[in-house]
Write a protein that holds these residues in place. Structure first.
Motif, short mmCIF file in Angstrom:
data_model
loop_
_atom_site.label_atom_id
_atom_site.label_comp_id
_atom_site.label_asym_id
_atom_site.label_seq_id
_atom_site.Cartn_x
_atom_site.Cartn_y
_atom_site.Cartn_z
N PRO A 39 25.77 53.18 50.57
CA PRO A 39 24.89 54.33 50.02
C PRO A 39 24.59 54.58 48.64
N LEU A 40 23.18 54.88 48.15
CA LEU A 40 22.99 55.22 46.84
C LEU A 40 23.35 56.53 46.68
N ARG A 41 23.30 57.45 47.73
CA ARG A 41 23.36 58.94 47.82
C ARG A 41 23.50 59.30 49.33
N TYR A 42 23.71 60.62 49.58
CA TYR A 42 23.96 61.16 50.78
C TYR A 42 22.94 62.34 50.88
N GLU A 43 22.67 62.64 52.03
CA GLU A 43 21.85 63.87 52.29
C GLU A 43 22.82 64.85 53.26
N ASP A 44 22.84 66.06 53.16
CA ASP A 44 23.60 67.07 53.92
C ASP A 44 22.88 67.50 55.12
N HIS A 128 6.17 68.26 51.56
CA HIS A 128 6.73 67.22 52.17
C HIS A 128 8.03 67.02 52.48
N PRO A 129 8.68 67.98 53.30
CA PRO A 129 10.05 68.02 53.65
C PRO A 129 10.11 66.80 54.71
N ALA A 130 11.46 66.44 54.88
CA ALA A 130 11.75 65.60 56.32
C ALA A 130 11.85 66.49 57.20
N PHE A 131 11.36 66.06 58.36
CA PHE A 131 11.29 67.02 59.58
C PHE A 131 11.59 66.34 60.93
N ARG A 132 12.00 67.00 61.97
CA ARG A 132 12.20 66.31 63.32
C ARG A 132 12.40 67.83 64.26
N LYS A 133 12.35 67.35 65.60
CA LYS A 133 12.37 68.41 66.48
C LYS A 133 13.85 68.92 66.50
N ALA A 134 14.32 70.05 66.83
CA ALA A 134 15.38 70.62 66.78
C ALA A 134 16.11 70.29 68.12
N GLU A 135 16.64 69.16 68.18
CA GLU A 135 17.26 68.74 69.57
C GLU A 135 18.68 68.26 69.39
N GLY A 136 19.59 68.40 70.07
CA GLY A 136 21.03 67.85 69.94
C GLY A 136 21.87 68.59 68.69
N PRO A 137 23.11 68.14 68.85
CA PRO A 137 24.00 68.87 67.87
C PRO A 137 23.55 68.45 66.45
N LEU A 138 24.36 69.13 65.36
CA LEU A 138 24.10 68.67 63.91
C LEU A 138 25.03 67.72 63.56
N PRO A 139 24.65 66.49 62.78
CA PRO A 139 25.66 65.42 62.33
C PRO A 139 27.10 66.14 61.89
N ALA A 140 28.00 65.27 62.08
CA ALA A 140 29.37 65.79 61.85
C ALA A 140 29.69 65.28 60.29
N ALA A 141 28.82 64.17 59.90
CA ALA A 141 29.18 63.49 58.58
C ALA A 141 27.73 63.51 57.59
N LEU A 142 27.84 63.61 56.47
CA LEU A 142 26.84 63.48 55.56
C LEU A 142 25.78 62.23 55.94
N THR A 143 24.54 62.21 55.73
CA THR A 143 23.67 61.03 56.06
C THR A 143 23.53 60.20 54.85
N PRO A 144 23.88 58.75 54.90
CA PRO A 144 23.65 57.94 54.07
C PRO A 144 22.26 57.69 53.62
N VAL A 145 21.76 57.51 52.56
CA VAL A 145 20.66 56.96 51.98
C VAL A 145 20.90 55.80 51.21
N TYR A 146 20.51 54.39 51.71
CA TYR A 146 20.82 53.09 51.42
C TYR A 146 19.72 52.42 50.33
N PRO A 147 20.12 51.68 49.60
CA PRO A 147 19.22 50.78 48.50
C PRO A 147 18.16 50.15 49.82
N SER A 148 16.99 50.23 49.49
CA SER A 148 16.17 49.35 50.57
C SER A 148 14.80 49.10 49.93
N THR A 149 13.98 48.53 50.59
CA THR A 149 12.70 48.21 50.29
C THR A 149 11.61 48.93 51.09
N ALA A 150 10.30 48.59 50.69
CA ALA A 150 9.19 49.23 51.59
C ALA A 150 9.11 49.04 52.81
#
Length: 706
Positions: A39-44, A128-150
């Motif tokens: 990952p380049l960075r992480y989202e909590d 423009h926040p990231a959003f989704r339905k509030a379903e399921g438990p919260l992740p136990a680890a930080l979410t990776p953001v990888y180097p990518s392309t369009a």
């Protein structure tokens, strides 16, 4: 998603999805490639922040119920969603949106949104926040953001990496007697814990939320240290194995021929100057290598004007004294012609007495001239061949090639250097190889990328070089610089004016060489102003250079084709236009074109600020370094700091094996460990060493040998 097909950039098929083709373009072909795509960075996303506790300017994840979802048309069309979590409200604003998104954020839905909290007249907002339905438990680890392309969405890439981690074999390749240095040892519950590769990778892809993010960002965390140690070890193993394989190869024994009738003795007697102590020392090192039955693989480095060509000529004389041919290859025709002129002057009279000659071989030769040269090379009449990449073309057949010299070796691709080495010296033998560079290699870089090379250094300049005064002048004072140029020309001196581009470019609003030539020709009536650039025919280039060297041309407007090799003692002024666009080593090389005669010499760095009115940080550092030092080794060290090893080494092209994770400036202890462990591992655990190289380098290991 199913199992991802293993594809390479060349084997990508039209029926693959855009995401699969994007994976291949990124080189993510094997499971291990994906596992090592960090990952380049992480989202909590592991915690929910109550809206009333969300601080302005911070990134937070909130969860609440949609109270309102409507499209507003003023001041511009936007979707506004009001979220309430019982502690407060927050507006989510979207300037681009789809009907499906409106459906997801309908009134009454429960959402999780993550973004930067802003304060506004109507309270807290997120744009423009990231959003989704509030379903399921919260992740136990930080979410990776990888180097990518369009074409490669994060969600797809995350799934691909997660699947690869479940499949990939991460067996330990390090023997227990060689623990990674203390940097990679981490205290856990009062006990020392050495991270395994599997633990390190799993952790770095999904770190625990309580980890100090700074240690992930600066790569100081023990998990990062383990990966960097493994990467450095793979590189050192590859280099050590290359050196061992070379030791098993055979090369012609080019024993010293220093007798009275030898070419070497004749050349020493013909030189109009005495060798420096450094040249004598390096000459002995090369002679020792040439006398061995294993191929020499030596890098000769020295600052601008240190006298590398003389050392190469003396090495060539030794090869020819032993009855073998020598080839010298340079990256540009201008540089090759400079070498040719010097070598013909020094060696042609001596070779003629033996019925031999110095041959010239470049791409733009006339057919008859080329055929004559090829025949002389094949028959052995051409004892020394000088040229460009034309020397390695398939139709060039050497009778007995014993020594190959490559000048400015970093300007050639790996495949080109391998091709010259494969112009075999007869039978199973390989020619000795001497590579030269005027861009000194900092010690840590030599230890890492050139571990399979022997390095000789010319650290002493010949006497008589005139110090060059360096001046930094803003482009707004261009008229003053032209006036100074006119004064130099009036005194009978010559000057260079170097431009970064040949033609106008909409992307880079820079003065081109053609326009500058016209400008200077008008400003210097009565003076001859020449123009030289890479797109000119070879004959025209040669004529322009000959005119400048002969003194018929007062000012030479040029692109960087005169960066190396050009030697005109009467030239005392170097103006580098848009100096902020040049690399540091390139600036140093250009400055080295003046100060070769008795006249006081100067180098003017003419710079232009960007649209912001400021120079970029890297450009400022480069120009500052040029003002502060003339030492090529210090220049190289600073250039490495500014650009990093990948860019510094430039043309270790085709199979580029630059370090992805380790930092030579910070990881000296890990590099020392890898250098110590690699030869022991090859000797005692060759199967583990092979597995380690294959895991980290794949097919690129071959290119580290060139």
């Amino acid at each position: 998603m199913g199992k991802l097909p293993a594809v390479s950039p060349k084997s990508a098929k039209p029926n693959q999805s855009p995401a699969q083709r994007a994976l291949a373009r990124l080189g993510l072909v094997r499971d291990i490639d994906l596992a090592l795509h960090l990952p380049l960075r992480y989202e909590d996303e592991t915690r929910i922040t109550p809206i009333r506790n969300a601080r302005e300017g911070e990134v937070a994840q909130i969860e609440g119920t949609v109270l309102d979802c409507s499209v507003q048309l003023r001041p511009r069309r936007q979707l506004v969603v009001v979220l309430d979590d019982g502690t407060g409200r927050c507006e989510l604003r979207f300037f681009s949106f789809y009907p499906s998104q409106q459906k997801t954020m309908a009134v009454g839905e429960r959402l999780r949104a993550r973004g930067e909290v802003r304060g506004g007249f109507w309270g807290r907002q997120m744009l423009h926040p990231a959003f989704r339905k509030a379903e399921g438990p919260l992740p136990a680890a930080l979410t990776p953001v990888y180097p990518s392309t369009a074409q490669l969405p994060q969600a797809y890439l995350r799934r691909a990496v997660a699947m690869a981690l479940t499949r990939v074999r991460l067996d330990e390749t390090l023997a227990p007697e060689w623990p990674v240095p203390p940097l990679a040892v981490h205290g856990q519950n009062g006990h020392l814990h050495i991270w395994s590769l599997r633990e390190a990778l799993l952790f770095l892809h999904h770190p625990a939320p309580d980890v100090a993010l700074a240690t992930l960002e600066d790569h100081s965390h023990p998990a990062w240290q383990r990966l960097k140690a493994e990467e450095l070890l793979a590189q050192q193993l590859s280099q050590c194995r290359s050196r061992a394989e070379r030791a098993r190869l055979r090369a012609p024994v080019l024993a010293p021929g220093d007798g009275a009738g030898s070419l070497h003795a004749g050349l020493m007697a013909a030189l109009p100057f005495a060798l420096t102590g450094a040249q004598q020392r390096v000459g002995r090192e090369i002679a020792h290598d040439l006398a061995r039955p294993q191929p020499m693989h030596r890098l000769l480095q020295g600052d601008v004007g240190a006298g590398k060509t003389v050392v190469a000529a003396l090495a060539a004389a030794r090869a020819m004294d032993a009855g073998w041919q020598c080839a010298l290859m340079a990256p540009t025709e201008i540089l090759a012609s400079q070498h040719f002129a010097k070598l013909v002057q020094w060696l042609q009279p001596l070779l003629q007495a033996r019925g031999q000659c110095v041959a010239w071989l470049v791409g733009g030769q006339k057919k008859k001239e080329r055929a004559t040269a090829l025949e002389a090379i094949a028959q052995g009449a051409a004892a020394l061949v000088v040229g460009t990449h034309a020397v390695i073309q398939q139709q060039v057949r050497f009778a007995r090639l014993g020594l190959a010299v490559i000048d400015e070796q970093h300007r050639f691709g790996v495949a080109q250097r391998l091709a010259l080495r494969q112009k075999t010296a007869g039978g199973e033998m390989e020619p000795h190889l001497l590579m030269m560079t005027a861009t000194p290699i900092p010690r840590t870089l030599a230890m890492s990328y050139y571990a399979d090379l022997d390095v000789s250094t010319l650290d002493e300049l010949p006497p008589g070089r005139t110090p060059v005064v360096t001046r930094l002048i803003a482009d707004s004072r261009r008229d003053e610089v032209i006036a100074r140029l006119a004064q130099q020309v009036a005194r009978g001196r010559q000057a260079y004016w170097v431009c970064p581009l040949i033609e106008e470019s909409e992307a880079l609003d820079l003065t081109n060489a053609t326009a500058t030539h016209a400008e200077l020709a008008e400003a210097l009536p009565g003076a001859s102003v020449g123009l030289l650039h890479s797109r000119m025919p070879a004959g025209e280039k040669q004529a322009v250079m000959e005119g400048f060297k002969a003194g018929r041309t007062a000012v030479l407007v040029s692109t960087t084709v005169i960066e190396v090799g050009v030697d005109v003692p009467n030239a005392s002024l170097m103006v580098i236009d848009h100096a902020e666009r040049f690399g540091l080593s390139q600036l140093h090389q250009l400055r080295g074109r003046v100060g070769r005669g008795a006249a006081a010499s100067a180098c003017v760095l003419l710079y232009a600020r960007g649209e912001s009115g400021h120079l970029a940080q890297a450009a400022r550092e480069r120009l500052k370094a040029m003002l502060q030092t003339h030492d090529g080794f210090e220049i190289a060290r600073r250039d490495l700091d500014i650009r990093g090893p990948g860019e510094f080494l430039g043309a270790r092209q085709s199979g580029d094996a630059m370090l992805r994770f380790a930092d030579l400036a910070q990881d000296g202890a890990l590099l020392d460990w890898a250098r110590a462990v690699a030869p022991q591992m090859l000797a005692r655990y060759p199967a583990l060493a092979q597995a380690h190289i294959e895991r980290w380098l794949g097919g690129r290991a071959e290119f580290l040998k060139a």
